[in-house]
Each structure stands twice: as C-alpha cells, then as structure tokens.
Write a protein that holds these residues in place. Structure first.
Motif, mmCIF file in Angstrom:
data_model
loop_
_atom_site.group_PDB
_atom_site.id
_atom_site.type_symbol
_atom_site.label_atom_id
_atom_site.label_comp_id
_atom_site.label_asym_id
_atom_site.label_seq_id
_atom_site.Cartn_x
_atom_site.Cartn_y
_atom_site.Cartn_z
ATOM 1 N N PRO A 31 3.052 1.210 1.507
ATOM 2 C CA PRO A 31 3.582 -0.143 1.341
ATOM 3 C C PRO A 31 2.574 -1.204 1.776
ATOM 4 N N LEU A 32 1.773 -0.870 2.815
ATOM 5 C CA LEU A 32 0.806 -1.855 3.290
ATOM 6 C C LEU A 32 -0.229 -2.220 2.220
ATOM 7 N N SER A 33 -0.494 -1.284 1.316
ATOM 8 C CA SER A 33 -1.516 -1.549 0.312
ATOM 9 C C SER A 33 -1.049 -2.612 -0.694
ATOM 10 N N MET B 99 3.416 12.983 8.472
ATOM 11 C CA MET B 99 3.514 12.185 7.253
ATOM 12 C C MET B 99 3.431 10.674 7.509
ATOM 13 N N PHE B 100 3.921 10.213 8.681
ATOM 14 C CA PHE B 100 4.077 8.778 8.872
ATOM 15 C C PHE B 100 2.774 7.987 8.687
ATOM 16 N N PRO B 101 1.664 8.431 9.333
ATOM 17 C CA PRO B 101 0.425 7.651 9.183
ATOM 18 C C PRO B 101 0.002 7.523 7.718
ATOM 19 N N ILE B 102 0.329 8.546 6.920
ATOM 20 C CA ILE B 102 -0.067 8.495 5.515
ATOM 21 C C ILE B 102 0.876 7.604 4.726
ATOM 22 N N LEU B 103 2.170 7.779 5.005
ATOM 23 C CA LEU B 103 3.159 7.031 4.217
ATOM 24 C C LEU B 103 3.118 5.535 4.518
ATOM 25 N N VAL B 104 2.794 5.189 5.782
ATOM 26 C CA VAL B 104 2.892 3.786 6.166
ATOM 27 C C VAL B 104 1.864 2.927 5.435
ATOM 28 N N THR C 233 -8.145 -3.516 0.818
ATOM 29 C CA THR C 233 -8.559 -2.775 -0.380
ATOM 30 C C THR C 233 -8.652 -1.278 -0.073
ATOM 31 N N ILE C 234 -9.099 -0.964 1.164
ATOM 32 C CA ILE C 234 -9.186 0.441 1.583
ATOM 33 C C ILE C 234 -7.823 1.112 1.474
ATOM 34 N N LEU C 235 -6.779 0.335 1.829
ATOM 35 C CA LEU C 235 -5.437 0.909 1.734
ATOM 36 C C LEU C 235 -5.080 1.207 0.281
ATOM 37 N N ALA C 236 -5.490 0.308 -0.600
ATOM 38 C CA ALA C 236 -5.202 0.528 -2.022
ATOM 39 C C ALA C 236 -5.896 1.807 -2.496
ATOM 40 N N PHE D 116 -4.201 -5.718 7.973
ATOM 41 C CA PHE D 116 -3.431 -4.468 8.020
ATOM 42 C C PHE D 116 -2.097 -4.668 8.717
ATOM 43 N N THR D 117 -1.360 -5.667 8.342
ATOM 44 C CA THR D 117 -0.100 -5.898 9.048
ATOM 45 C C THR D 117 1.024 -6.104 8.053
#
Lengths: 373, 284
Positions: free
Chosen positions: B39-41, B31-36, B249-252, B48-49
C-alpha cells in the motif's frame, strides 16, 4: 545345436566379471536356433540376467564372443542391434500415450506417418488393446501395460526378442494367462525369443528349450520334458519341480543301473546317470508322482522301498503322504485321489513301489533349500 | 470450528488455540514487512509514511506516480534493462551446465561424485561476500572484471547449485530402464536424452532455472564487486536509492518484484504438481 554356423544367436566361450575377480558367467557356450523359444532359468545371482544383458548390449562380455545371425555383436552398441526387449517393470515411457510409445521405434527408423499408424494399429490389434491407443501408461493396469510393452518390443519387427522376467510383477492368474498369450504370439510370429525367469513353471510351459543356470554355468540345456523327467544332476532335479532325494553309497553296477545302499541298509536299484565309482556317495532322485504307496499298483518289475508314514495331507485332487524312508523324513508321495486309493494313517509301515528307471542316481552335492526358492 | 474429542482435557483445548495463535504470529512476522510496503507504494507523498489521507482511505491519498517515476526515470530504465540483459543469459548458462552436471553426477561409475558435487554446490554455502571478493580478484586478472560477460558468468556460477539440486532430485525418481528401453528400440543416446530423459526431468530443470533466475535478478553483492557503473542492475540501483535518497519509487519496484516472484513461484508449484502426476504414473 552347439554348431557355430547353425545358431541364430551364439554365445561362444563367454565370461563376465563385474569386479575383475568373481566370474558371474563362467565359460558360456550356447546356440539358439532361429524361431526358438529359449528360457534361461535359474535362481537369482545365477548369471541368467547378465547373459541377457550382454545379448542386449547393456553389459559387455569380459571374454568370448556373442554372435547374432552369424555376425559378432560385441562391438555393436545396443541401439544398433535390432533386438526387441521386454523389461520386468515394463519401462513404458510415462509421458507418451500408448500409441506414441509404440510409434517411437518407428519414428527412430524414419518411417512415414501413415506406415507408422498402420503398424501401431496392427500391433495394438495383435495384443487386443485397440481401444487404448490414446491412454497413458499410468492409466492402464499391470497386465495391460505388459501387453503394450510386448507390442512395443515387436512393432519394429525384430528377429530376436528378449524378455527379462516380464511377468514377475503380475498376479498368479494373470501371469498364467499371459504365459499362453506370449507363447501363442511366438508361435504366430515365428520370432526368436530369449526369456529369463526364475519361475520354473513358466519355463516349462512356454519354452522349446530351457537352460538351467546355477553359479554362472548352464547346468542342463534341454526340452522341458527331458529336464523334468531326466535331470542330469542334483541341482536340476531339485530346482525343477518337486523332488525326493535318498542318500546312499554305490555298491555295484548292473548294466545301466547302479545298486545303491541307503543308510538303513535297504538297497535300491537306480539309473546310473551321474555317479562315481563303487563305494562313492550318491543322491537318488525320485519324483513324488512316480511312487505308489501300494507296491501292488505298480507295473511288473517294480522295486519295493519300505518306510513309515509321518503325515497324510488331503489336497482335493491329490493326496500328499509324507514318509520316512531311510534317514529322509521328507519323502513325499503324490497320489491321485481315486476311489481305490488308500488313505494312509501316520505311524503305518508301508511298502512303496517304484520303477527303477524312475530312480536316478545323481551326483552327491548338498543343495541348500534357500537357493531353490 | 474445533472438533474436540470427548477425552480432550481443557489444557488440550487451550493448546489447540495457543498453537494457532503462535502460527499466526509467525506468519505475521514473515509477511508483514513485505505486505506493508505494497500500500505504501501507492503513496501520493514523497516519504515512506502512511499519510492521514491514506489512512482515511481518501482517493487523493493514493497515486501511481512512483510507478510512473520507475517507468520514466532513465536511471531505473537502465537498471531494469541491465537486469533483464543479465539474468536470462546467466539462467541459460546455469540450466545448461547444471543439468549436464546433475546427469553426469547421477551416474554411479563417475569417480569422486560427492567431492565434485560439493565443489559445485559450494557457491550456495560459502558467504556471498567471499565469493564476490574472490571473483573480483580472479576476474580482474583475466580481464573479465567490469564486463557484461563477467557478471553473467558470476551469476551463472551462483545459479548452478540450484539447478543441480533440483535436477538431481528429479533424476532420483527417473527409471533407468527407460533409457535402456529407448536404446533397445533403436534410439541413439542423443535422441534418448531429448525424447525420453529431458521431458521427464523438465520440471526439475525449469524450477532450477527459476531459482537461478531469481538469484541473478535479486543479487547485489557480486554485481557491486564484479560489475561496473554501466552494469548497474535493479538491486544495485535500489541499494543506491536507499542510501542516497529515500524515494518511494523503491517501494513501487519492490511491489513489482514481489508480484513477479509470486508468479514465478506459482509456476514452480504448478510444475511440481505436474511432475508428481507424471511420477505417479511411472510404473515402479
């Protein structure tokens, strides 16, 4: 009854094979009158269900013709045959309510909403389920589902209703109750019923006539009392009700009767129903309740059979006495529990009495016990 | 919390806790890679920080600007438009063909059922890059390469196995005497299909359709081969975005897609329960 023109449902020379080699139904000729309650009875694999499926249109006959109301129906698909059917597992549509299930055949026939409602209420009344219209089939007990299945097969007023072991999944008490309900519905509506079962009690209590199937052939087609009291062959005698058999050789004939010598040299006179020539083997069939353990209790003219008591079983209303007669250790005598009826002890020698018309000399064929259960 | 039995040894008790820790770690890993990225978005910065402001939970550290970028940037808009133009049509085709195939293959008299089934399922098993390359050469020959229809057909082929599998699973619980009952009541085969069979296998059809939709919506390899610049889908644009400019934007978009997937999967679960309820009341 085999007249082609008189029967409402007629099977004429029908054969069925699933694999092209083995005939499941062999040359079936059967005529069912309008309004009749006919039962196809037989052990599993005897071809009775196949016959029903051919009549419903779910299987096609390999040979021969099936007529309904005088018209051949071999080439009519099931949904155009106007035949109601009750399935063993009820086959109610689980995603519809009871009322929707019942209205389905009426919708198919584009009946108006108000007519539909009226008919649905009428059949719900008929099976005493008026308060259950809005339930889903899953919310009903087995017996209630069976009633709805019955109502659904009747709601579009077919002239012929097929029932494929409809009571098989119910417990004994409910089954007996439903037998009477189905019988009364049949009497009231006058619809023709073809009923398939492997339960001989069910067949005897409900039917006008019973067709006993074995090995793809109708062994005997008769009214229940005839079938029980006057079986034509060894299979029917064994399959319907309890039966004692005595093995012997035909010694001579006296009118309608044959003198049969048993293995232990006793000679018994039996009605020659289905026997060969003098010197050939035969099986004598005697119903357990037609034998008296005291020969004196029999009417005038009874013959005597000697035997040795092996076991006495007290069953409340009746006594069952197991007796060795000839080489048969399983000869059962059923006697009513009355104050004067003696209770025999194992080891006693007895002289049994029975009328020679109740002894039926039948074809000699080994019937395995497994087929009968 | 742990309800130990009197006969449990201390190693039993230790295992009880170790087992839970292992399970927790597995979940964290998944889950972590997805959940992190969620908030970054909402990052106010352009990288990406996690900025110091974000870590201090100050309101200035967060913004919706990447979402705004996604909804206003014409590149992303075209990509989204393409995705929503391709996925539903591909899904419809998958559902239609897949359901029919499943019903046909569930009939015992069909010859070579297993072989046909294996062929239809193969797009799910064959490496995607092989399918994509094969489709590229085949579609080029017949003039479908780079066309809208080409991409739709390619995605439909990828979606069909999911529909076949889910519908076949529902059909195994379908009582065949219901179709016989329907026929005995006078309904022809078409009415029986729509009124009796379809409502009962619908949960399988819909969950198969959702899988087919997600497959088309997430797919990047086949689009790269069969598609063209004018048919860029969201995953293609995201892939480009990652290679060329690492824009949050990719994160969004990823967050939006995750939310969408969760919603779709919840729908599947609800449908599955409904189907079980219906199945539960099917007399056996």
């Amino acid at each position: 009854m085999t007249d082609k023109d008189n029967g409402f449902v007629v099977f004429s020379g029908v054969q069925k094979s699933y694999d092209g080699k083995i005939l499941v139904v062999k040359d079936l000729n059967l005529s069912i009158a309008k309004g009749e309650f006919l039962t196809m009875l037989g052990p599993s694999g005897s071809g009775k269900t196949t016959c029903l499926l051919m009549l419903a249109g779910f299987e096609t006959a390999t040979q021969g013709e099936i007529l309904l109301g005088g018209k051949p129906i071999n080439n009519i698909p099931p949904h155009k045959r106007e035949i109601g059917m009750v399935f063993q597992n009820y086959a109610l549509f689980p995603h519809m309510t009871v009322a929707e299930n019942l209205a389905f055949p009426l919708q198919v026939r584009s009946m108006s909403k108000s007519d539909q409602e009226q008919k649905v209420n009428h059949v719900l009344d008929m099976v005493q389920m008026s308060d259950f219209g809005n339930r889903r089939p899953g919310q009903l007990s087995g017996g209630q589902q069976q009633r709805i299945a019955l109502a659904r097969a009747l709601v579009f007023e077919p002239e012929l209703v097929l029932m494929d072991e409809p009571l098989g999944a119910l417990d004994k008490q409910l089954r007996e109750h439903m037998q009477f309900e189905i019988k009364h519905l049949h009497e009231r509506l006058g619809v023709t019923v073809v009923y398939v079962t492997h339960d001989q009690t069910e067949a005897l209590t409900m039917s006008d006539r019973v067709a006993v199937f074995n090995d793809g052939i109708i062994q005997q087609l008769d009214a229940p009392d005839k079938l029980y009291e006057a079986p034509n062959n060894c299979f029917v005698a064994q399959f319907i009700g309890e039966n004692n058999t005595l093995e012997g050789t035909v010694e001579s004939f006296e009118g309608d009767y044959a003198n049969v010598r048993l293995e232990n040299d006793q000679v018994i006179s039996a009605l020659a129903v289905n026997v060969g020539e003098v010197g050939e083997k035969t099986l004598i069939s005697i119903r357990p309740e037609r034998v008296e353990t005291e020969a004196e209790r029999c009417p005038e003219g009874a013959q005597k059979i000697t035997g040795e008591v092996l076991e006495f079983i007290y069953m409340g209303d009746v006594f069952r006495t197991r007796i060795r007669v000839g080489n048969n250790d399983e000869f059962i005598v059923k006697s009513r529990n009355s104050p004067s009826q003696q209770r025999l002890q194992p080891g006693e020698k007895v002289t049994l009495g029975c009328m020679n018309k109740d002894c039926r000399a039948l074809d000699y064929q080994a019937v395995s016990k497994e087929v009968l259960t | 919390m742990a309800n130990f039995q009197p006969y449990d040894t201390s190693s039993d008790k230790a295992w009880y806790y170790i087992f839970r820790v292992i399970c927790g770690l597995i979940f964290f890993f998944l889950m972590f890679p997805i959940l992190v990225i969620m908030p970054l978005s909402f990052n106010a910065g352009n990288y990406f920080t996690f900025t110091p402001e974000m870590l201090r939970l100050e309101i200035e550290g967060f913004s919706l600007k990447h979402y705004r970028d996604f909804f206003t940037n014409p590149d992303w808009q075209v990509a989204m438009y393409n995705s929503f133009r391709i996925a539903p049509v591909a899904t419809l085709l998958s559902v239609g063909f897949g359901t029919l195939a499943a019903i046909g293959l569930s009939q015992s008299h069909v010859p070579f059922r297993r072989t046909i089934m294996a062929i239809l399922i193969s797009p799910m098993i064959v490496p995607l890059i092989l399918s994509a390359a094969g489709m590229y050469f085949f579609y080029s020959r017949i003039g479908l390469q780079g066309t809208y229809i080409g991409v739709v057909l390619a995605h439909a082929a990828l979606g069909i196995p999911f529909v076949i599998i889910t519908v076949t699973a529902t059909l195994t619980g379908f009582d065949k005497s219901l179709t016989r009952a329907s026929a005995s009541l006078g309904a022809g085969p078409i009415r029986t299909f729509f009124k009796i069979q379809m409502p009962l296998i619908l949960p399988g059809v819909i969950s198969g359709g959702l899988f087919a939709f997600i497959t088309s919506f997430d797919e990047v390899v086949v689009v790269l081969f069969v598609g063209s610049a004018s048919l860029k889908t969201l995953p293609w644009e995201m892939f480009n975005g990652l290679r060329e400019q690492i824009s949050p934007t990719i994160l969004a978009i990823a967050t939006i897609l995750i939310t969408l997937s969760v919603l779709l999967l919840s729908t599947i679960e609800i449908l599955r329960r409904r189907s079980e309820r219906l199945r539960g009341i099917t007399p056996s």
